[in-house]
Design a protein around this motif. Structure first.
Motif, PDB file in Angstrom:
ATOM      1  N   TYR A 180       1.488   0.988  -9.037  1.00 13.10           N
ATOM      2  CA  TYR A 180       1.331   1.759  -7.800  1.00 13.10           C
ATOM      3  C   TYR A 180       0.076   1.279  -7.098  1.00 13.10           C
ATOM      4  CZ  TYR A 180      -0.018   5.598  -4.714  1.00 13.10           C
ATOM      5  OH  TYR A 180      -0.413   6.336  -3.626  1.00 13.10           O
ATOM      6  N   THR A 223       0.829  -1.198   0.000  1.00 15.27           N
ATOM      7  CA  THR A 223       0.000   0.000   0.000  1.00 15.27           C
ATOM      8  C   THR A 223       0.870   1.257   0.000  1.00 15.27           C
ATOM      9  OG1 THR A 223      -1.752  -1.168   1.171  1.00 15.27           O
ATOM     10  CG2 THR A 223      -1.812   1.229   1.265  1.00 15.27           C
ATOM     11  N   ASP A 224       0.503   2.205  -0.861  1.00 15.68           N
ATOM     12  CA  ASP A 224       1.202   3.482  -1.055  1.00 15.68           C
ATOM     13  C   ASP A 224       2.653   3.272  -1.472  1.00 15.68           C
ATOM     14  OD1 ASP A 224       0.996   6.243  -1.268  1.00 15.68           O
ATOM     15  OD2 ASP A 224       1.745   6.582   0.750  1.00 15.68           O
ATOM     16  N   ASP A 232      -2.514   2.386  -4.340  1.00 17.75           N
ATOM     17  CA  ASP A 232      -2.933   3.598  -3.623  1.00 17.75           C
ATOM     18  C   ASP A 232      -3.286   3.303  -2.161  1.00 17.75           C
ATOM     19  OD1 ASP A 232      -5.685   2.766  -3.506  1.00 17.75           O
ATOM     20  OD2 ASP A 232      -6.112   3.742  -5.417  1.00 17.75           O
ATOM     21  N   PRO A 233      -3.509   4.349  -1.342  1.00 20.28           N
ATOM     22  CA  PRO A 233      -3.804   4.146   0.084  1.00 20.28           C
ATOM     23  C   PRO A 233      -5.066   3.322   0.350  1.00 20.28           C
ATOM     24  CG  PRO A 233      -3.094   6.394  -0.268  1.00 20.28           C
ATOM     25  CD  PRO A 233      -3.279   5.771  -1.635  1.00 20.28           C
ATOM     26  N   SER A 246       7.609   9.777  -5.051  1.00 20.89           N
ATOM     27  CA  SER A 246       6.753   9.526  -3.891  1.00 20.89           C
ATOM     28  C   SER A 246       6.247  10.806  -3.238  1.00 20.89           C
ATOM     29  CB  SER A 246       7.473   8.656  -2.864  1.00 20.89           C
ATOM     30  OG  SER A 246       8.665   9.280  -2.436  1.00 20.89           O
ATOM     31  N   LYS A 301       3.506  11.852  -5.807  1.00 18.62           N
ATOM     32  CA  LYS A 301       2.633  10.747  -6.215  1.00 18.62           C
ATOM     33  C   LYS A 301       2.430  10.771  -7.726  1.00 18.62           C
ATOM     34  CE  LYS A 301       1.680   9.386  -1.976  1.00 18.62           C
ATOM     35  NZ  LYS A 301       2.812   8.808  -1.322  1.00 18.62           N
TER      36      LYS A 301
END
Length: 81
Positions: free
Chosen positions: A22, A6-7, A24-25, A47, A50
């Motif tokens: 990627y 995650t992230d 995402d949260p 990072s 993003k």
């Protein structure tokens, strides 16, 4: 597929294709071509912003491959969410 936390973002090679991945949260995985549509350089994950950034001419793309900043005018190919 190699795990992407995650992230976190990773560059992967799958079936000979360079993939930018990627997660995402919210846990959704975004996969796009890692090859910049401008001159074919391989993008890197930024990072702090993003975004996927091209090291050759400062092109920037969001996590879904949409152009944020040129010189690229064409989005990166999406392989889905």
């Amino acid at each position: 597929m190699t795990a992407v936390a995650t992230d976190e973002a990773k560059l992967l090679t799958i079936d000979g294709k360079k993939i930018a991945a990627y997660r995402d949260p919210q846990g959704q995985l975004h996969t796009i071509s890692a090859t910049c549509t401008h001159l074919g350089c391989i993008v890197n994950w930024n990072s702090a912003e993003k975004s996927w950034d091209c090291p050759c001419h400062v092109g920037r793309f969001d996590c879904d491959g949409k152009v944020l900043h040129g010189p690229p005018v064409k989005d990166l190919e999406s392989y889905g969410k």
